[in-house]
Write a protein that holds these residues in place. Structure first.
Motif, short mmCIF file in Angstrom:
data_model
loop_
_atom_site.label_atom_id
_atom_site.label_comp_id
_atom_site.label_asym_id
_atom_site.label_seq_id
_atom_site.Cartn_x
_atom_site.Cartn_y
_atom_site.Cartn_z
N PHE A 193 23.27 45.22 31.25
CA PHE A 193 22.86 44.20 32.04
C PHE A 193 21.34 44.32 32.69
CE2 PHE A 193 27.41 42.27 33.10
CZ PHE A 193 26.73 40.89 32.75
N SER A 194 21.10 45.12 33.48
CA SER A 194 19.89 45.69 34.16
C SER A 194 18.73 45.69 33.16
CB SER A 194 20.09 46.97 34.90
OG SER A 194 21.05 46.73 35.76
N GLY A 195 19.02 46.41 32.08
CA GLY A 195 17.79 46.60 31.14
C GLY A 195 17.74 45.24 30.26
N VAL A 196 18.49 44.38 29.86
CA VAL A 196 18.09 43.06 29.45
C VAL A 196 17.55 42.27 30.39
CG1 VAL A 196 19.21 40.98 28.58
CG2 VAL A 196 20.16 43.21 27.72
N CYS A 197 17.85 42.27 31.93
CA CYS A 197 17.36 41.33 32.60
C CYS A 197 15.86 41.84 32.99
CB CYS A 197 18.10 41.45 34.12
SG CYS A 197 19.81 40.54 33.81
N LEU A 198 15.70 43.09 33.13
CA LEU A 198 14.32 43.64 33.49
C LEU A 198 13.34 43.54 32.32
CD1 LEU A 198 15.21 47.29 35.10
CD2 LEU A 198 13.81 45.22 36.07
N LEU A 199 13.97 43.73 31.05
CA LEU A 199 13.05 43.48 29.68
C LEU A 199 12.70 42.01 29.70
CD1 LEU A 199 11.84 44.31 27.10
CD2 LEU A 199 13.99 43.74 26.08
N GLY A 246 31.78 39.02 34.84
CA GLY A 246 31.13 39.79 34.21
C GLY A 246 31.46 41.20 34.27
N GLY A 247 30.88 42.26 33.42
CA GLY A 247 31.23 43.74 33.81
C GLY A 247 30.29 44.36 34.82
N GLY A 248 30.04 45.56 34.46
CA GLY A 248 29.23 46.43 35.45
C GLY A 248 30.18 46.86 36.61
N LEU A 249 29.41 47.78 37.42
CA LEU A 249 29.79 48.75 38.16
C LEU A 249 30.31 47.75 39.41
CD1 LEU A 249 27.14 51.36 38.53
CD2 LEU A 249 29.30 51.67 37.88
N GLY A 250 30.19 46.37 39.42
CA GLY A 250 30.48 45.47 40.58
C GLY A 250 31.96 45.44 40.38
N ARG A 251 32.71 45.59 38.98
CA ARG A 251 33.92 45.58 38.84
C ARG A 251 34.84 46.31 39.51
NH1 ARG A 251 35.31 42.06 34.40
NH2 ARG A 251 37.45 42.43 34.85
N ILE A 252 34.35 47.75 39.82
CA ILE A 252 34.91 48.84 40.50
C ILE A 252 34.94 48.19 41.97
CG2 ILE A 252 34.67 50.95 41.29
CD1 ILE A 252 33.19 51.67 38.70
N ILE A 253 33.75 47.68 42.37
CA ILE A 253 33.78 47.33 43.86
C ILE A 253 34.97 46.19 44.04
CG2 ILE A 253 32.49 46.41 45.76
CD1 ILE A 253 30.06 47.82 44.49
N THR A 254 34.96 45.06 43.28
CA THR A 254 35.93 44.15 43.48
C THR A 254 37.20 44.32 43.17
OG1 THR A 254 35.51 43.18 41.17
CG2 THR A 254 34.03 42.21 42.97
N ALA A 255 37.43 45.36 42.36
CA ALA A 255 38.82 45.81 42.09
C ALA A 255 39.51 46.64 43.56
CB ALA A 255 38.98 46.80 40.99
N GLY A 256 38.49 47.31 44.02
CA GLY A 256 38.82 48.15 45.41
C GLY A 256 39.27 47.05 46.44
N PHE A 257 38.17 46.00 46.45
CA PHE A 257 38.74 45.24 47.61
C PHE A 257 40.06 44.30 47.28
CE2 PHE A 257 34.10 44.92 48.58
CZ PHE A 257 34.15 44.78 49.76
N ASN A 258 40.57 44.04 45.92
CA ASN A 258 41.77 43.35 45.61
C ASN A 258 42.94 44.06 45.71
OD1 ASN A 258 40.02 41.08 44.53
ND2 ASN A 258 40.10 41.89 42.57
N THR A 259 42.73 45.57 45.55
CA THR A 259 43.78 46.40 46.06
C THR A 259 43.68 47.18 47.45
OG1 THR A 259 42.55 48.23 45.02
CG2 THR A 259 44.08 46.96 43.71
N SER A 260 42.84 46.66 48.19
CA SER A 260 42.61 47.07 49.47
C SER A 260 42.47 48.75 49.57
CB SER A 260 43.89 46.99 50.36
OG SER A 260 43.96 45.36 50.64
N ASP A 261 41.72 49.19 48.63
CA ASP A 261 41.34 50.62 48.23
C ASP A 261 39.85 50.77 48.90
OD1 ASP A 261 40.82 53.14 47.57
OD2 ASP A 261 41.81 52.88 45.54
N THR A 262 39.87 51.33 50.11
CA THR A 262 38.36 51.57 50.68
C THR A 262 37.66 52.51 49.73
OG1 THR A 262 39.19 50.54 52.75
CG2 THR A 262 37.24 51.70 52.86
N GLY A 263 38.38 53.44 49.41
CA GLY A 263 37.51 54.56 48.77
C GLY A 263 36.94 54.06 47.53
N GLN A 264 37.84 53.20 46.77
CA GLN A 264 37.23 52.66 45.30
C GLN A 264 36.22 51.76 45.82
OE1 GLN A 264 40.09 51.13 42.97
NE2 GLN A 264 38.57 50.02 41.58
N VAL A 265 36.06 50.86 46.91
CA VAL A 265 34.90 50.26 47.25
C VAL A 265 33.60 51.25 47.65
CG1 VAL A 265 34.00 48.52 48.90
CG2 VAL A 265 36.31 48.23 48.11
N VAL A 266 34.14 52.22 48.36
CA VAL A 266 32.62 52.93 48.83
C VAL A 266 32.26 53.99 47.53
CG1 VAL A 266 32.08 55.07 50.27
CG2 VAL A 266 33.48 53.26 51.16
#
Length: 246
Positions: free
Chosen positions: A33-39, A171-191
């Motif tokens: 994602f980041s590479g395509v957008c920066l290019l 979309g994908g990316g590392l944001g999915r890890i953060i949102t999944a943590g919010f959905n499961t109330s897993d603070t450790g995963q969000v951090v």
């Protein structure tokens, strides 16, 4: 400290790095994602900014128009694009939103770098018989290089950090890890997700700093003019400075 300890536990659990939803897969998606957008941003902003800086006309208007985009939240642009027909084209809304976000620092720094080149050096180069293209390649661009690189570093860090919003549009990316943590109330995963994004942004900036120093067209000249060097004064004559770049 509990959240940090939970994040460390999450990051050191091998299962969290494996599979389609693991950190490794999400990291690769984030880099893509980041590479395509920066290019895309560089292809749009840098040629325009360098050309406007070279001719000295229209640049201020272009910079001001691009900076207007900074006042519009990237999330709002992403949501609006998702609601349009573009939303049916997968990652396209996210890419467009991130490109619009990355263009202003690239455009501004490249233009300012070109305009801050010492005009006496440019005129001396023209007086030596250099064409407009030669002045651009051999004089203006090397002297503007540091500011252009600063703009690229700024845009890179901003895009990597903001690309986490792709998860909100499916979309994908590392944001999915953060949102999944919010959905499961897993603070450790969000951090943990936030720490991985931060580490990636810092690593990318470090790589750009190193590559920028190695590729600096004025590297030898800057080293000889560094503090403490016997040649730190450099050529006082603009013509001598122009000759040093040829």
């Amino acid at each position: 400290m509990g959240a940090v300890a939970d994040a460390w536990t999450w990051l050191t659990t091998g299962a969290n790095w494996q599979g389609e939803s693991g950190v490794t897969a999400r990291l690769l998606e984030h880099l893509w994602f980041s590479g395509v957008c920066l290019l895309a941003s560089c292809l749009i902003a840098l040629p325009l900014a360098l050309w406007l800086g070279h001719i000295g006309r229209g640049g201020a208007l272009a910079v001001n128009l691009s900076n207007v985009g900074r006042a519009v939240p990237t999330l709002a642009v992403l949501v609006l694009l998702t609601l349009t027909p573009l939303g049916r084209h997968g990652d396209l809304p996210t890419i467009i939103a991130l490109v619009l976000f990355a263009v202003p620092p690239l455009l501004t720094n490249a233009y300012v770098g070109m305009r801050e080149v010492d005009r006496s050096v440019v005129e001396a180069a023209r007086g030596m018989g250099m064409s407009g293209g030669q002045v651009f390649r051999r004089v203006e661009l090397p002297l503007a290089y540091p500011l252009v690189l600063i703009g690229l570093r700024s845009a890179t860090v901003q895009v990597i950090a903001t690309a986490t919003l792709a998860a909100m549009a499916g979309g994908g990316g590392l944001g999915r890890i953060i949102t999944a943590g919010f959905n499961t109330s897993d603070t450790g995963q969000v951090v943990a997700g936030a720490l991985v994004v931060g580490a990636l942004a810092l690593a990318a900036e470090g790589v750009l700093v190193l590559v920028g120093r190695l590729c600096d067209p004025m590297r030898a000249t800057r080293l000889t003019r560094s503090p403490g060097s016997s040649k730190s004064a450099g050529p006082a004559d603009p013509a001598a400075a122009a000759r040093a770049m040829t």
